[in-house]
Enzyme design. Structure first.
Site, PDB file in Angstrom:
ATOM      1  N   CYS B 244       0.734  -1.216   0.030  1.00  0.00           N
ATOM      2  CA  CYS B 244      -0.039  -0.079   0.029  1.00  0.00           C
ATOM      3  C   CYS B 244       0.793   1.377  -0.015  1.00  0.00           C
ATOM      4  O   CYS B 244       0.486   2.244  -0.538  1.00  0.00           O
ATOM      5  CB  CYS B 244      -0.818   0.165   1.285  1.00  0.00           C
ATOM      6  N   VAL B 245       2.051   1.107   0.547  1.00  0.00           N
ATOM      7  CA  VAL B 245       2.689   2.372   0.737  1.00  0.00           C
ATOM      8  C   VAL B 245       3.765   2.552  -0.256  1.00  0.00           C
ATOM      9  O   VAL B 245       4.390   1.824  -0.651  1.00  0.00           O
ATOM     10  CB  VAL B 245       3.332   2.740   2.163  1.00  0.00           C
TER      11      VAL B 245
END
Lengths: 138, 430
Positions: B244-245
């Site tokens: 996600c990051v």
């Protein structure tokens, strides 16, 4: 567990959950500075000192795995990496301390700091395989 | 190896009794889709399916992944091997693509990790997913204390299952266009196109731990040695994102399926160079892994006799070290490199852009500065939780104003500075 493997961290929950944790009370820069001092005394880095995918001002926790070799010559690759990391963090105008953050957010950052280290901690045998840290008290 | 992508162009979404496509409208049986994703006992009882169209006054936050609906109608294996299907090799035959549609998974996992998609306004200009007709899955864990690894896997699987389901239901429909890709095996590639340089693609994947992981045929890429993959396998979903990051430069599953570096290299193959293969490699945390993988990946490139490699990074900070190691190790083996990355140069653009560098890295393309600040005006509808803007990476306490507007860095916008170049940002000489 290998002799001389030490986790330098300001993540107190994580520190308490591993063999050979050395807690630094302070910021992520304080952790890197402690790691740099250890490198000057002959330690070599086992993990890269920079945090993955968060800017220094975003992640208050930092953990670095080193192997201490008392009396060894300085490991120049480790020294170069840790010096660059210290410079990057020192250039950051404001580094948050863990206690600056609201408890729920602090827990999430502490958790991700652990998760990014988990594989390395297991690899070098300093994370008990059954016990996981509890992040409720950070 | 030949793969045909049969594209059905989707311009509209609707809910209806039967999932299928006709006249550019993808109709979704919402209950059936909800039942499908609810099968997973790790997900909670309050799941949602919604629609977000280009131009709508809709904000989706926090976004985890974006997936393009695809389904194989001919050939070995099935899409997303090792995840929703068996582990058989893919990349040959015919695959249906619902082009213009996307499945977006949204839900809180670890709070600062996910991103924002605005379907209109200035924020929409920065995310490629404002142009797709989005089927949004609103997810929650079965219980709040659930192990985050389990919940991440459940979210990942929900997106993949939904994307495969939508395309499978449209498998009988007539395609609007078909695109044929041929890719030679290594034996043929070695003697093909004499006179043209042999070029490979060194495909770096984020693999640092939970929410930073990527999967190849279902295998956790942090545990593999670099390996060779055909670009056609990637188009069939051999690479799946589990990370996600940061939102701006994570490579979503959608971007892997539509990797523009691969598309461009295939287009120029046989004309400007001989595109020999992709080499997939990882970005791990330990220094021993970084050294091993960079040495092994560049060794593969040398064994294949490559003259040059294009290297793409995923993420920043710690992975910059992998990028730089790949670069100088390749160059010192006599293999020319071109790097594709993004920058974290501070809000004023004056800081050092990458955490690491080397003199050999003299051909570098940037996808933009992730620290640029943008104000996102309020939207009429928020799918998800607007307050997450205050804790998302790229936001800060107070990012969300009382009127619903959000001030954030581009870092928070899903896909804004994609390091595969799947972005709306560009540059031109004036």
């Amino acid at each position: 567990m290998r002799n001389g493997v030490v986790l330098i961290t300001n993540n107190s929950s994580l520190c308490g959950a591993v063999f050979g944790g050395r807690l630094v009370e302070g910021s992520s820069l304080d952790v890197l500075t402690a790691a740099r001092d250890a490198v000057h005394l002959g330690a070599s880095l086992l993990t890269h000192p920079l945090c993955g995918n968060l800017r220094p001002h975003q992640q208050p926790f930092r953990s670095v795995l080193i192997e201490e070799n008392p009396g060894a010559l300085v490991d120049l690759e480790s020294l170069s990496l840790i010096d660059s990391a210290v410079t990057i963090y020192r250039d950051c105008a404001r580094l948050p301390l863990p206690e600056d953050l609201e408890a729920a957010v602090r827990r999430d950052y502490a958790f991700v700091d652990f998760e990014l280290m988990r594989d390395s901690l297991e690899r070098y045998g300093i994370l008990p395989r059954i016990v996981s840290p509890v992040f409720g008290k950070v | 190896m030949r793969l045909e992508l049969h594209r059905i162009l989707v311009k509209k979404l609707a809910f209806g009794d039967k999932t299928g496509v006709a006249g550019g409208t993808l109709t979704i049986n919402r209950e059936e889709l909800l039942d499908l994703i609810s099968e997973d006992e790790l997900l909670g009882g309050n799941l949602g399916v919604d629609i977000a169209m280009p131009g709508d006054s809709i904000r989706i936050v926090p976004v985890k992944d974006v997936v393009e609906p695809r389904w194989k109608i001919e050939g070995n294996g099935q899409v997303f091997p090792g995840a929703v299907s068996d582990v058989e090799t893919v990349g040959e035959g015919k695959t249906v693509v619902l082009s213009g549609a996307a499945v977006v998974t949204a839900g809180k996992i670890v709070r600062f990790q996910e991103g924002i998609i605005d379907m209109s306004g200035p924020g929409a200009e920065y995310t490629p997913y404002s142009r797709t007709c989005n089927v949004v899955l609103l997810l929650e864990p079965a219980n709040p204390g659930m192990d985050k690894h389990d919940y991440e896997a459940a979210c990942r699987m929900a997106g993949l299952k939904a994307a495969a389901y939508l395309a499978r239901c449209c498998a009988e429909a007539r395609a609007d266009e078909a695109e044929v890709f041929d890719f030679a095996d290594i034996r043929e590639a070695m003697s093909a196109h004499p006179g043209l340089p042999k070029v490979g693609y060194l495909y770096m994947l984020q693999t640092q731990g939970l929410l930073h992981d990527t999967y190849l045929y279902g295998a956790d890429v942090k545990k593999i040695l670099p390996t060779v993959v055909s670009p056609l396998e990637v188009m069939d979903g051999a690479i799946v994102s589990g990370n996600c990051v940061s939102a701006c430069d994570k490579n979503s599953t959608y971007v892997h399926q539509n990797n523009p570096v691969i598309a461009d290299m295939l287009r120029r193959h046989g004309r400007d160079f001989n595109f020999v293969t992709c080499i997939v490699t990882n970005e791990n945390v330990t220094l021993a892994d970084k050294r091993r993988s960079s040495s092994f990946a560049t060794k593969l490139a040398a064994m294949l006799g490559l003259d040059g490699v294009i290297i793409t990074e995923e993420g920043f900070g710690n992975p910059d070290a992998d990028l730089v190691m790949n670069c100088w190790k390749a160059e010192r083996l006599g293999i020319k490199t071109a790097l594709l990355t993004d920058e974290y140069a501070g809000q004023d653009g004056a800081s050092q852009s990458l955490a690491d560098s080397c003199v050999e890295g003299d051909a570098c393309v940037t996808a933009g500065n992730a620290n640029e600040v943008i104000v996102l005006p309020p939207m009429k509808k928020v799918l998800g939780v607007a307050e997450e803007a205050n804790v998302i990476a790229g936001g800060w306490q107070g990012s969300l104003a009382g009127d619903g507007s959000i001030t954030v860095e581009l870092q928070a916008i899903t896909g804004a500075t994609s390091e595969l170049g799947y972005t709306k940002l560009g540059a031109c000489t004036i």
